[in-house]
Each structure stands twice: as C-alpha cells, then as structure tokens.
Write a protein that holds these residues in place. Structure first.
Motif, PDB file in Angstrom:
ATOM      1  N   MET A  90      -7.861 -41.514  27.306  1.00 33.20           N
ATOM      2  CA  MET A  90      -9.257 -41.889  27.155  1.00 33.20           C
ATOM      3  C   MET A  90     -10.104 -40.743  26.609  1.00 33.20           C
ATOM      4  SD  MET A  90     -10.062 -44.935  27.744  1.00 33.20           S
ATOM      5  CE  MET A  90      -9.570 -46.385  28.541  1.00 33.20           C
ATOM      6  N   SER A  91      -9.771 -39.517  26.960  1.00 32.60           N
ATOM      7  CA  SER A  91     -10.576 -38.396  26.476  1.00 32.60           C
ATOM      8  C   SER A  91     -10.460 -38.230  24.964  1.00 32.60           C
ATOM      9  CB  SER A  91     -10.180 -37.102  27.186  1.00 32.60           C
ATOM     10  OG  SER A  91      -8.839 -36.789  26.890  1.00 32.60           O
ATOM     11  N   THR A  92      -9.338 -38.674  24.400  1.00 34.77           N
ATOM     12  CA  THR A  92      -9.179 -38.624  22.945  1.00 34.77           C
ATOM     13  C   THR A  92     -10.193 -39.542  22.268  1.00 34.77           C
ATOM     14  OG1 THR A  92      -6.827 -38.194  23.203  1.00 34.77           O
ATOM     15  CG2 THR A  92      -7.556 -38.950  21.051  1.00 34.77           C
ATOM     16  N   ILE A  93     -10.386 -40.722  22.820  1.00 37.69           N
ATOM     17  CA  ILE A  93     -11.356 -41.671  22.263  1.00 37.69           C
ATOM     18  C   ILE A  93     -12.755 -41.071  22.296  1.00 37.69           C
ATOM     19  CG2 ILE A  93     -12.489 -43.907  22.601  1.00 37.69           C
ATOM     20  CD1 ILE A  93      -9.769 -44.940  23.642  1.00 37.69           C
ATOM     21  N   LEU A  94     -13.119 -40.474  23.413  1.00 45.90           N
ATOM     22  CA  LEU A  94     -14.444 -39.864  23.536  1.00 45.90           C
ATOM     23  C   LEU A  94     -14.591 -38.689  22.573  1.00 45.90           C
ATOM     24  CD1 LEU A  94     -17.167 -39.825  24.958  1.00 45.90           C
ATOM     25  CD2 LEU A  94     -16.162 -38.340  26.695  1.00 45.90           C
ATOM     26  N   GLY A  95     -13.552 -37.900  22.417  1.00 44.81           N
ATOM     27  CA  GLY A  95     -13.586 -36.761  21.494  1.00 44.81           C
ATOM     28  C   GLY A  95     -13.782 -37.198  20.053  1.00 44.81           C
ATOM     29  N   VAL A  96     -13.036 -38.216  19.643  1.00 44.55           N
ATOM     30  CA  VAL A  96     -13.164 -38.742  18.282  1.00 44.55           C
ATOM     31  C   VAL A  96     -14.555 -39.328  18.087  1.00 44.55           C
ATOM     32  CG1 VAL A  96     -12.342 -40.541  16.696  1.00 44.55           C
ATOM     33  CG2 VAL A  96     -10.703 -39.144  17.954  1.00 44.55           C
ATOM     34  N   TYR A  97     -15.046 -40.035  19.087  1.00 45.00           N
ATOM     35  CA  TYR A  97     -16.378 -40.641  19.024  1.00 45.00           C
ATOM     36  C   TYR A  97     -17.453 -39.568  18.848  1.00 45.00           C
ATOM     37  CZ  TYR A  97     -20.384 -43.482  20.413  1.00 45.00           C
ATOM     38  OH  TYR A  97     -21.601 -44.122  20.450  1.00 45.00           O
ATOM     39  N   LEU A  98     -17.367 -38.505  19.613  1.00 51.15           N
ATOM     40  CA  LEU A  98     -18.345 -37.420  19.505  1.00 51.15           C
ATOM     41  C   LEU A  98     -18.272 -36.724  18.144  1.00 51.15           C
ATOM     42  CD1 LEU A  98     -18.100 -35.882  23.088  1.00 51.15           C
ATOM     43  CD2 LEU A  98     -19.954 -37.286  22.151  1.00 51.15           C
ATOM     44  N   ILE A  99     -17.067 -36.478  17.665  1.00 54.06           N
ATOM     45  CA  ILE A  99     -16.890 -35.826  16.360  1.00 54.06           C
ATOM     46  C   ILE A  99     -17.441 -36.711  15.237  1.00 54.06           C
ATOM     47  CG2 ILE A  99     -15.153 -35.116  14.657  1.00 54.06           C
ATOM     48  CD1 ILE A  99     -13.496 -34.082  17.114  1.00 54.06           C
ATOM     49  N   MET A 100     -17.140 -38.007  15.283  1.00 51.55           N
ATOM     50  CA  MET A 100     -17.628 -38.912  14.240  1.00 51.55           C
ATOM     51  C   MET A 100     -19.154 -38.982  14.232  1.00 51.55           C
ATOM     52  SD  MET A 100     -15.251 -39.865  12.313  1.00 51.55           S
ATOM     53  CE  MET A 100     -16.175 -41.057  11.368  1.00 51.55           C
ATOM     54  N   ASN A 101     -19.757 -38.939  15.408  1.00 49.86           N
ATOM     55  CA  ASN A 101     -21.212 -38.985  15.457  1.00 49.86           C
ATOM     56  C   ASN A 101     -21.838 -37.683  14.977  1.00 49.86           C
ATOM     57  OD1 ASN A 101     -22.308 -41.617  16.462  1.00 49.86           O
ATOM     58  ND2 ASN A 101     -20.620 -41.267  17.870  1.00 49.86           N
ATOM     59  N   LEU A 102     -21.200 -36.576  15.249  1.00 48.55           N
ATOM     60  CA  LEU A 102     -21.672 -35.299  14.718  1.00 48.55           C
ATOM     61  C   LEU A 102     -21.558 -35.295  13.192  1.00 48.55           C
ATOM     62  CD1 LEU A 102     -22.751 -32.480  15.295  1.00 48.55           C
ATOM     63  CD2 LEU A 102     -20.385 -31.710  15.536  1.00 48.55           C
ATOM     64  N   ILE A 103     -20.450 -35.810  12.686  1.00 54.03           N
ATOM     65  CA  ILE A 103     -20.275 -35.924  11.231  1.00 54.03           C
ATOM     66  C   ILE A 103     -21.355 -36.827  10.648  1.00 54.03           C
ATOM     67  CG2 ILE A 103     -18.768 -36.894   9.430  1.00 54.03           C
ATOM     68  CD1 ILE A 103     -16.376 -35.875  11.148  1.00 54.03           C
ATOM     69  N   GLY A 104     -21.626 -37.952  11.298  1.00 53.35           N
ATOM     70  CA  GLY A 104     -22.660 -38.871  10.822  1.00 53.35           C
ATOM     71  C   GLY A 104     -24.023 -38.218  10.742  1.00 53.35           C
ATOM     72  N   LEU A 105     -24.361 -37.442  11.749  1.00 52.76           N
ATOM     73  CA  LEU A 105     -25.642 -36.732  11.767  1.00 52.76           C
ATOM     74  C   LEU A 105     -25.717 -35.710  10.636  1.00 52.76           C
ATOM     75  CD1 LEU A 105     -28.286 -36.311  13.469  1.00 52.76           C
ATOM     76  CD2 LEU A 105     -27.065 -34.462  14.587  1.00 52.76           C
ATOM     77  N   ILE A 106     -24.668 -34.939  10.471  1.00 54.73           N
ATOM     78  CA  ILE A 106     -24.633 -33.897   9.434  1.00 54.73           C
ATOM     79  C   ILE A 106     -24.676 -34.511   8.037  1.00 54.73           C
ATOM     80  CG2 ILE A 106     -23.163 -32.119   8.392  1.00 54.73           C
ATOM     81  CD1 ILE A 106     -22.253 -31.461  11.320  1.00 54.73           C
ATOM     82  N   VAL A 107     -23.931 -35.586   7.830  1.00 56.93           N
ATOM     83  CA  VAL A 107     -23.883 -36.229   6.514  1.00 56.93           C
ATOM     84  C   VAL A 107     -25.258 -36.781   6.137  1.00 56.93           C
ATOM     85  CG1 VAL A 107     -22.929 -38.224   5.288  1.00 56.93           C
ATOM     86  CG2 VAL A 107     -21.421 -36.677   6.488  1.00 56.93           C
ATOM     87  N   MET A 108     -25.970 -37.337   7.091  1.00 56.69           N
ATOM     88  CA  MET A 108     -27.321 -37.834   6.797  1.00 56.69           C
ATOM     89  C   MET A 108     -28.245 -36.677   6.412  1.00 56.69           C
ATOM     90  SD  MET A 108     -27.301 -41.109   6.884  1.00 56.69           S
ATOM     91  CE  MET A 108     -28.923 -41.787   7.181  1.00 56.69           C
TER      92      MET A 108
ATOM     93  N   PHE B 105     -27.474 -49.890  11.013  1.00 55.06           N
ATOM     94  CA  PHE B 105     -26.995 -48.731  11.780  1.00 55.06           C
ATOM     95  C   PHE B 105     -27.311 -48.850  13.273  1.00 55.06           C
ATOM     96  CE2 PHE B 105     -26.655 -45.157   8.330  1.00 55.06           C
ATOM     97  CZ  PHE B 105     -25.570 -45.800   7.781  1.00 55.06           C
ATOM     98  N   PRO B 106     -28.545 -49.193  13.659  1.00 58.25           N
ATOM     99  CA  PRO B 106     -28.817 -49.322  15.098  1.00 58.25           C
ATOM    100  C   PRO B 106     -28.010 -50.427  15.778  1.00 58.25           C
ATOM    101  CG  PRO B 106     -30.873 -49.069  13.907  1.00 58.25           C
ATOM    102  CD  PRO B 106     -29.783 -49.264  12.881  1.00 58.25           C
ATOM    103  N   ILE B 107     -27.844 -51.558  15.104  1.00 52.21           N
ATOM    104  CA  ILE B 107     -27.047 -52.646  15.692  1.00 52.21           C
ATOM    105  C   ILE B 107     -25.603 -52.201  15.869  1.00 52.21           C
ATOM    106  CG2 ILE B 107     -26.082 -54.950  15.230  1.00 52.21           C
ATOM    107  CD1 ILE B 107     -28.852 -55.606  13.931  1.00 52.21           C
ATOM    108  N   LEU B 108     -25.072 -51.531  14.868  1.00 52.39           N
ATOM    109  CA  LEU B 108     -23.708 -51.015  14.944  1.00 52.39           C
ATOM    110  C   LEU B 108     -23.594 -49.957  16.042  1.00 52.39           C
ATOM    111  CD1 LEU B 108     -20.909 -51.229  13.690  1.00 52.39           C
ATOM    112  CD2 LEU B 108     -21.624 -49.556  11.979  1.00 52.39           C
ATOM    113  N   ALA B 109     -24.609 -49.118  16.189  1.00 50.89           N
ATOM    114  CA  ALA B 109     -24.612 -48.090  17.233  1.00 50.89           C
ATOM    115  C   ALA B 109     -24.564 -48.724  18.621  1.00 50.89           C
ATOM    116  CB  ALA B 109     -25.843 -47.194  17.095  1.00 50.89           C
ATOM    117  N   ILE B 110     -25.356 -49.770  18.834  1.00 52.64           N
ATOM    118  CA  ILE B 110     -25.353 -50.471  20.127  1.00 52.64           C
ATOM    119  C   ILE B 110     -23.978 -51.063  20.398  1.00 52.64           C
ATOM    120  CG2 ILE B 110     -26.273 -52.484  21.354  1.00 52.64           C
ATOM    121  CD1 ILE B 110     -28.983 -51.855  19.881  1.00 52.64           C
ATOM    122  N   ALA B 111     -23.391 -51.678  19.386  1.00 51.96           N
ATOM    123  CA  ALA B 111     -22.055 -52.261  19.542  1.00 51.96           C
ATOM    124  C   ALA B 111     -21.023 -51.194  19.892  1.00 51.96           C
ATOM    125  CB  ALA B 111     -21.654 -52.993  18.267  1.00 51.96           C
ATOM    126  N   GLU B 112     -21.112 -50.039  19.242  1.00 56.75           N
ATOM    127  CA  GLU B 112     -20.157 -48.959  19.527  1.00 56.75           C
ATOM    128  C   GLU B 112     -20.315 -48.425  20.940  1.00 56.75           C
ATOM    129  OE1 GLU B 112     -20.447 -46.007  16.460  1.00 56.75           O
ATOM    130  OE2 GLU B 112     -19.499 -47.308  14.975  1.00 56.75           O
TER     131      GLU B 112
END
Length: 87
Positions: free
Chosen positions: A1-19, A70-77
């Motif tokens: 389970m910690s792998t899922i959380l780690g990937v989730y956090l990394i992807m969101n950091l990437i999303g923030l940086i890319v924007m 994006f917000p709807i997708l964020a809520i779903a995630e």
C-alpha cells in the motif's frame, strides 16, 4: 500500500511542477507542454497536483475542460485512494 501512496504523491508533485513550468513558458512565449501531456499526468494520479497548480499559478483556468475536469478527476482519485486504504 505504501507504494501506491508514494506513486500518488510523486505524480501530484510532478503535476504541480509541470503546471508551473508550462505557465512560465507561456509567459515567455516558448514551446509549451501539450494539453494531452497535462491530461495524462492528471489521469495517472496527478490530478490533485495539476488542480493545485492550475489555481496557484492561475494557469488554464479559462479552459472549461481543465477548470472542471481536473477538480472532478482529483476528487475521484482521492476517493479511490481512500477506498484502497480502507481495504
């Protein structure tokens, strides 16, 4: 389970940086990050980061698909993440 959380956090950091990077490139009239790439990052776990970046950097806020998608997708995630951690 910690792998899922780690990937989730990394992807969101990437999303923030890319924007942020795309907003800076837009200001300088440079080559931009494609909208497809932004959507792929959001779909693969970075929707919270891309949504936060959209609001924080005031980027893509006039595009209806980003403004609501994006917000709807964020809520779903977040709901899916909560579901996986409740198992």
């Amino acid at each position: 389970m910690s792998t899922i959380l780690g990937v989730y956090l990394i992807m969101n950091l990437i999303g923030l940086i890319v924007m942020k990077v795309d907003k800076e490139r837009a200001k300088k009239h440079q080559y931009r990050i494609s909208e497809n790439t932004l959507w792929l990052i959001a779909v693969f776990g970075g929707a919270v980061g891309t949504t936060a970046g959209m609001q924080l950097f005031r980027h893509k806020t006039k595009h209806v698909s980003f403004k609501f998608g994006f917000p709807i997708l964020a809520i779903a995630e977040v709901i899916l993440l909560g579901y996986f951690y409740s198992l």
